[in-house]
Design a protein around this motif. Sequence first.
Motif, PDB file in Angstrom:
ATOM      1  N   THR A 186       6.994  -6.065  -8.021  1.00 58.70           N
ATOM      2  CA  THR A 186       7.969  -7.137  -7.808  1.00 58.70           C
ATOM      3  C   THR A 186       8.687  -7.021  -6.473  1.00 58.70           C
ATOM      4  O   THR A 186       9.347  -7.964  -6.038  1.00 58.70           O
ATOM      5  N   HIS A 187       8.590  -5.856  -5.815  1.00 58.97           N
ATOM      6  CA  HIS A 187       9.265  -5.667  -4.534  1.00 58.97           C
ATOM      7  C   HIS A 187       8.376  -6.099  -3.358  1.00 58.97           C
ATOM      8  O   HIS A 187       8.823  -6.084  -2.213  1.00 58.97           O
ATOM      9  N   ARG A 188       7.128  -6.465  -3.632  1.00 65.80           N
ATOM     10  CA  ARG A 188       6.226  -6.905  -2.569  1.00 65.80           C
ATOM     11  C   ARG A 188       6.357  -8.416  -2.375  1.00 65.80           C
ATOM     12  O   ARG A 188       6.781  -9.144  -3.268  1.00 65.80           O
ATOM     13  N   SER A 189       5.965  -8.865  -1.197  1.00 62.15           N
ATOM     14  CA  SER A 189       5.979 -10.294  -0.888  1.00 62.15           C
ATOM     15  C   SER A 189       4.631 -10.656  -0.286  1.00 62.15           C
ATOM     16  O   SER A 189       4.344 -10.307   0.873  1.00 62.15           O
ATOM     17  N   LEU A 190       3.803 -11.318  -1.068  1.00 64.03           N
ATOM     18  CA  LEU A 190       2.455 -11.661  -0.617  1.00 64.03           C
ATOM     19  C   LEU A 190       2.424 -13.111  -0.136  1.00 64.03           C
ATOM     20  O   LEU A 190       1.771 -13.978  -0.710  1.00 64.03           O
ATOM     21  N   TYR A 191       3.201 -13.396   0.922  1.00 67.64           N
ATOM     22  CA  TYR A 191       3.193 -14.705   1.559  1.00 67.64           C
ATOM     23  C   TYR A 191       2.466 -14.577   2.901  1.00 67.64           C
ATOM     24  O   TYR A 191       2.774 -13.681   3.698  1.00 67.64           O
ATOM     25  N   PHE A 192       1.520 -15.493   3.153  1.00 69.36           N
ATOM     26  CA  PHE A 192       0.737 -15.426   4.378  1.00 69.36           C
ATOM     27  C   PHE A 192       0.678 -16.788   5.049  1.00 69.36           C
ATOM     28  O   PHE A 192       0.867 -17.829   4.411  1.00 69.36           O
ATOM     29  N   GLY A 193       0.390 -16.749   6.360  1.00 64.58           N
ATOM     30  CA  GLY A 193       0.273 -17.976   7.129  1.00 64.58           C
ATOM     31  C   GLY A 193      -1.050 -18.669   6.889  1.00 64.58           C
ATOM     32  O   GLY A 193      -1.833 -18.301   5.997  1.00 64.58           O
ATOM     33  N   ALA A 194      -1.326 -19.674   7.714  1.00 67.29           N
ATOM     34  CA  ALA A 194      -2.524 -20.489   7.521  1.00 67.29           C
ATOM     35  C   ALA A 194      -3.810 -19.687   7.697  1.00 67.29           C
ATOM     36  O   ALA A 194      -4.866 -20.072   7.179  1.00 67.29           O
ATOM     37  N   VAL A 229      -0.523 -17.563  -0.840  1.00 67.89           N
ATOM     38  CA  VAL A 229       0.147 -16.549  -1.648  1.00 67.89           C
ATOM     39  C   VAL A 229      -0.907 -15.755  -2.410  1.00 67.89           C
ATOM     40  O   VAL A 229      -1.974 -16.264  -2.731  1.00 67.89           O
ATOM     41  N   GLY A 230      -0.569 -14.489  -2.679  1.00 69.60           N
ATOM     42  CA  GLY A 230      -1.508 -13.645  -3.399  1.00 69.60           C
ATOM     43  C   GLY A 230      -2.420 -12.903  -2.451  1.00 69.60           C
ATOM     44  O   GLY A 230      -2.290 -12.976  -1.222  1.00 69.60           O
ATOM     45  N   GLU A 231      -3.356 -12.196  -3.027  1.00 69.54           N
ATOM     46  CA  GLU A 231      -4.295 -11.429  -2.228  1.00 69.54           C
ATOM     47  C   GLU A 231      -5.645 -11.378  -2.914  1.00 69.54           C
ATOM     48  O   GLU A 231      -5.763 -11.604  -4.118  1.00 69.54           O
ATOM     49  N   GLY A 232      -6.660 -11.094  -2.133  1.00 69.17           N
ATOM     50  CA  GLY A 232      -8.010 -10.985  -2.680  1.00 69.17           C
ATOM     51  C   GLY A 232      -8.524 -12.312  -3.193  1.00 69.17           C
ATOM     52  O   GLY A 232      -8.225 -13.387  -2.662  1.00 69.17           O
ATOM     53  N   ASP A 233      -9.306 -12.239  -4.257  1.00 71.92           N
ATOM     54  CA  ASP A 233      -9.897 -13.447  -4.838  1.00 71.92           C
ATOM     55  C   ASP A 233      -8.862 -14.345  -5.501  1.00 71.92           C
ATOM     56  O   ASP A 233      -9.132 -15.525  -5.745  1.00 71.92           O
ATOM     57  N   ALA A 234      -7.690 -13.794  -5.825  1.00 69.96           N
ATOM     58  CA  ALA A 234      -6.649 -14.584  -6.496  1.00 69.96           C
ATOM     59  C   ALA A 234      -5.781 -15.355  -5.517  1.00 69.96           C
ATOM     60  O   ALA A 234      -4.876 -16.086  -5.924  1.00 69.96           O
ATOM     61  N   GLN A 235      -6.028 -15.219  -4.208  1.00 73.51           N
ATOM     62  CA  GLN A 235      -5.194 -15.883  -3.215  1.00 73.51           C
ATOM     63  C   GLN A 235      -5.334 -17.400  -3.331  1.00 73.51           C
ATOM     64  O   GLN A 235      -6.430 -17.936  -3.486  1.00 73.51           O
ATOM     65  N   ARG A 236      -4.187 -18.097  -3.238  1.00 72.28           N
ATOM     66  CA  ARG A 236      -4.177 -19.555  -3.386  1.00 72.28           C
ATOM     67  C   ARG A 236      -3.469 -20.192  -2.200  1.00 72.28           C
ATOM     68  O   ARG A 236      -2.529 -19.620  -1.629  1.00 72.28           O
TER      69      ARG A 236
END
Length: 548
Positions: free
Chosen positions: A234-242, A271-278
């Motif tokens: 919960t302390h991580r932030s998986l927000y990424f740019g385009a 958001v997210g990482e790997g195959d679950a990234q949306r």
Amino acid sequence: MASRFTINRSVVLCQIPLTVIVVVIGVTAPVLRPGLMSNSTFDLGFSMILLLLALSVVVPWRELPRGSLLVVPILDFVAIALLRAGATETQPALGVLAVFPVLWLMRSSLPTWAALVLTWTGSLLVTAWPLLFSFDPSRMRSYLGILLLPIVMLCIAVTIRVMSLSARARDLEIERKDRELTDLLRAAMDRERVLTAILDTVDVGLTAVDAHGNTTLTNRQQELFNRLATGHDTHRSLYFGADRTTPLPLEKRPIYRALTGQTYADELIWVGEGDAQRALSTAARPIKNADGRIAGALIVCSDVTELVEAVTAKDAFISNISHEFHAPLTSVLGYLELVMEDEHPLPAHLKGYVDVAGRNAERVLHLVADLLSTAGDKVRVHPRPVDLAALIEMCVRSNRLRAQRNKVKLQSDAQDPLWTLIDPLRISQVLDNLVSNAIKYSPGGGVVSIHAEETETCINLHVEDRGMGMTEQEARQVFSRFYRTPAARHADIEGAGLGLAITKSIVESHGGAISCVSSPGKGSRFTVSLPVNGDVSRVPQDSMEESV
């Protein structure tokens, strides 16, 4: 049983104050008023008060006819009269004890007139009790004093009843408002349940936050996005740019931007990482209070992963097909040129056939080039100092022959010179697309004017015609890829609907903007705004380096 106990308790509570005062007087009598308790009349009144308290406890008042318990305050008047008569010499002020049964009567459900009659009669009984046994007509004037207590008690009774009615009115008003509040609360809860059901049904994530960024409202879809954005920690932030890999800094995240007063839409983040990234298309709007200060924000997130992947696949497909077409078309054109330049001239009719084949091959090659240009959202630009007025003049000269064939007159009006930082090849392509379109969509002839001017912040380039024009809705869609107006298709005007999409991409890669104002049958006006001195700082660096 509970109701009976409640009623008896109320009767006892009404009777206790009078009883306590009388008991205190009786207990202190041997010290303060010797001989008082030896008076039979006082003793009778004292005993009667105690008996009435006992009756208040043991009598099942609820089982008796309504109003039976009013016997207690009426008998209180009799008891107080006996007490006063027995203590006339030592305690003549005992008559004020009549205020207790008066209070009881005026707070009862009796009609006002009945309560006042009983108050007057009972109070008069208290003061006139001695006269019932020793009335002397010669002392009539002195007897008028017995009316003082009944008058005082009557005034007290009226005051109590008025205050009681006022309190009752307030109680009724409070009850009414309480019912209204209860109904409003129930309705609000019903609406909240409906709203929650609606929010949890839609496939769009919604979040409302207060001025400090604390979540005040969210729905199930947004909770799924939030879990993706934190992963298992919960302390991580998986927000990424385009680009799907560069972490999104705090100041560019939706909630932070909205709380700083920004309003935006269609901002793409991952958001997210790997195959679950949306991929999420985000929009936000600040919520302001009556003072105009930001009190919170509303953020909307839509899952557009499939759409982004489809667009990427489409662009890759167009790019691959265009590359595959480019090589054989170039070869075809090369061999056609060899045929035309052969030392053995072709017969005239075959030469015409080859010429037609060459022109169509060139047309397909141009179309392939356009497809390549639109395969991505960004184009490569190489800005350098250029005189825009000179580019306009070159464009006018190169399109003059085409304009003459369409009976169109070209006019240019540009400040000379207009030095700025642009890519001359790309801006020449923009000018050529706009001017050639203006000529092409003016089948009846007319005037096409090119006007350029420089302001403090930008250079505005206008290309205007008096041709067939478009509706307002068509003008909004004209920059979309492969879009052609119904009128253009009906008139069988050549085109693939890519030129204006390419033009828009080039202009935006320079940090500028393009717009269109048009009216059916009255022509169109395209306006290109480029930053003064080629301000490309707003353009991402990769848009200046990415190959088409």
